[in-house]
Design a protein around this motif. Structure first.
Motif, PDB file in Angstrom:
ATOM      1  N   GLU A 230      82.453-153.679 -13.604  1.00 12.09           N
ATOM      2  CA  GLU A 230      83.039-152.750 -12.630  1.00 12.09           C
ATOM      3  C   GLU A 230      82.745-151.305 -13.013  1.00 12.09           C
ATOM      4  OE1 GLU A 230      83.661-151.774 -10.053  1.00 12.09           O
ATOM      5  OE2 GLU A 230      85.588-152.525  -9.391  1.00 12.09           O
ATOM      6  N   ASP A 231      82.831-150.418 -12.028  1.00 12.09           N
ATOM      7  CA  ASP A 231      82.731-149.018 -12.435  1.00 12.09           C
ATOM      8  C   ASP A 231      84.139-148.408 -12.474  1.00 12.09           C
ATOM      9  OD1 ASP A 231      82.294-146.273 -10.456  1.00 12.09           O
ATOM     10  OD2 ASP A 231      83.035-148.141  -9.599  1.00 12.09           O
ATOM     11  N   GLY A 232      84.246-147.357 -13.273  1.00 11.39           N
ATOM     12  CA  GLY A 232      85.559-146.823 -13.611  1.00 11.39           C
ATOM     13  C   GLY A 232      86.383-146.368 -12.420  1.00 11.39           C
ATOM     14  N   ASP A 233      85.725-145.729 -11.454  1.00 12.12           N
ATOM     15  CA  ASP A 233      86.452-145.184 -10.299  1.00 12.12           C
ATOM     16  C   ASP A 233      87.108-146.282  -9.491  1.00 12.12           C
ATOM     17  OD1 ASP A 233      85.502-142.820 -10.997  1.00 12.12           O
ATOM     18  OD2 ASP A 233      84.251-142.480  -9.213  1.00 12.12           O
TER      19      ASP A 233
ATOM     20  N   SER B  44      84.358-147.353 -22.218  1.00 11.24           N
ATOM     21  CA  SER B  44      84.133-146.921 -20.829  1.00 11.24           C
ATOM     22  C   SER B  44      85.462-146.671 -20.126  1.00 11.24           C
ATOM     23  CB  SER B  44      83.337-147.975 -20.057  1.00 11.24           C
ATOM     24  OG  SER B  44      84.160-149.080 -19.733  1.00 11.24           O
ATOM     25  N   ARG B  45      85.390-145.881 -19.054  1.00  9.35           N
ATOM     26  CA  ARG B  45      86.599-145.634 -18.269  1.00  9.35           C
ATOM     27  C   ARG B  45      87.103-146.956 -17.706  1.00  9.35           C
ATOM     28  NH1 ARG B  45      85.098-142.347 -13.696  1.00  9.35           N
ATOM     29  NH2 ARG B  45      83.137-143.385 -14.085  1.00  9.35           N
ATOM     30  N   THR B  46      86.152-147.790 -17.285  1.00  4.08           N
ATOM     31  CA  THR B  46      86.531-149.104 -16.752  1.00  4.08           C
ATOM     32  C   THR B  46      87.373-149.874 -17.759  1.00  4.08           C
ATOM     33  OG1 THR B  46      84.454-149.171 -15.566  1.00  4.08           O
ATOM     34  CG2 THR B  46      85.612-151.249 -15.818  1.00  4.08           C
TER      35      THR B  46
END
Ligand code: ATP
Ligand code: MG
Length: 243
Positions: free
Chosen positions: A157-160, A181-183
């Motif tokens: 997944e991406d963080g946003d 990662s932000r994710t």
């Protein structure tokens, strides 16, 4: 032909596969770069499932089993690397599968859907709407799929989007080799393991967990611990690298 006794056999096979699917329009060039970042972190973690990741995988199975509306969100890299594994996980967990792309086009959605269906996945279809609080095309999803899910497994997944799903009150399970990662830091549950090692472990656990074990795992996990375990493992390996 990659010789099976090559020390990087699995990694080279995955590379060959992802390059082939990039040529076929299923994986994007950006997806290739994301795969490379994953490979780098896999090297650091030792290209194997740690004890801690295995517990996270059992916990993911528990969350899927206890969910009322579980959904697996599939992107191009996931379909290319693990269509068969997604089919098996869907069978044992009863989760819906939805194609959700960062670089969205009807053509890619159709190609990825066909690849998944060939592997035996039942793919959620319908008119995607802009339903997530995001400005880019990952805001699109199915009203009866991701939008109304209580638990979403989003490999890679991406963080946003991960934080948008969290804001909507969903339990978000991610598979991400990068514990920084932000994710990884935003998810409800982060599995720091390689996608094709993680999915069969989740499937296996879905088949053996009792209701009591599943309920216990759902209520007792600590995601910060999973992240700090992964960082500690990387630090341990770095400290011993030249021994
Ligand atoms: P974030 O926004 O969460 O900070 P990012 O958007 O920079 O992260 P991406 O470039 O979108 O991250 O890449 C997705 C992530 O998926 C990377 O962190 C990479 O480590 C991970 N990844 C790539 N391939 C795999 C794989 N096969 N198994 C597990 N993780 C993977
Ligand atoms: Mg990102």
């Amino acid at each position: 032909m990659i010789p099976p006794d090559h020390p990087r056999y699995r990694s080279l096979l995955a590379r060959e596969r992802i390059a082939r699917y990039a040529a076929g329009g299923i994986v994007t060039l950006e997806g290739l770069a994301a795969h490379g970042r994953g490979e780098a972190f896999d090297y650091l973690i030792g290209e194997r499932t740690t004890e801690s990741a295995l517990l996270a995988e059992r916990t993911a199975a528990a969350l899927l089993l206890c969910a009322e509306r579980p959904v697996i969100s599939v992107n191009g890299n996931t379909a290319a690397l693990a269509a068969d594994q997604v089919a098996r996980l869907q069978q044992v967990s009863g989760a819906r599968v939805e194609v959700n792309l960062f670089h969205r086009s009807e053509e890619r959605i159709q190609k990825i859907t066909a690849l998944l269906e060939d592997a035996g996945v039942t793919v959620g279809k319908g008119r995607a709407e802009r339903l997530l609080p995001l400005s880019h095309d990952r805001a699109f999803c199915l009203r009866e799929g991701i939008y109304s899910a209580d638990t979403v497994l989003v490999p890679l997944e991406d963080g946003d989007r991960c934080s948008a799903l969290r804001t909507m009150g969903k339990t978000v399970i991610v598979i991400d080799l990068n514990p920084l990662s932000r994710t990884a830091r935003t998810a409800s549950l982060t599995i720091v393991d390689e996608l094709t090692r993680a999915l069969p472990h989740i499937t296996e656990a879905c088949g053996v967990l009792s209701r009591e074990e599943a309920l216990y795992l759902c209520s007792s996990y600590d995601n910060r611990k999973f992240l700090s375990d992964a960082l500690a493992e990387i630090q341990r390996r770095l400290a011993r690298a030249l021994d």
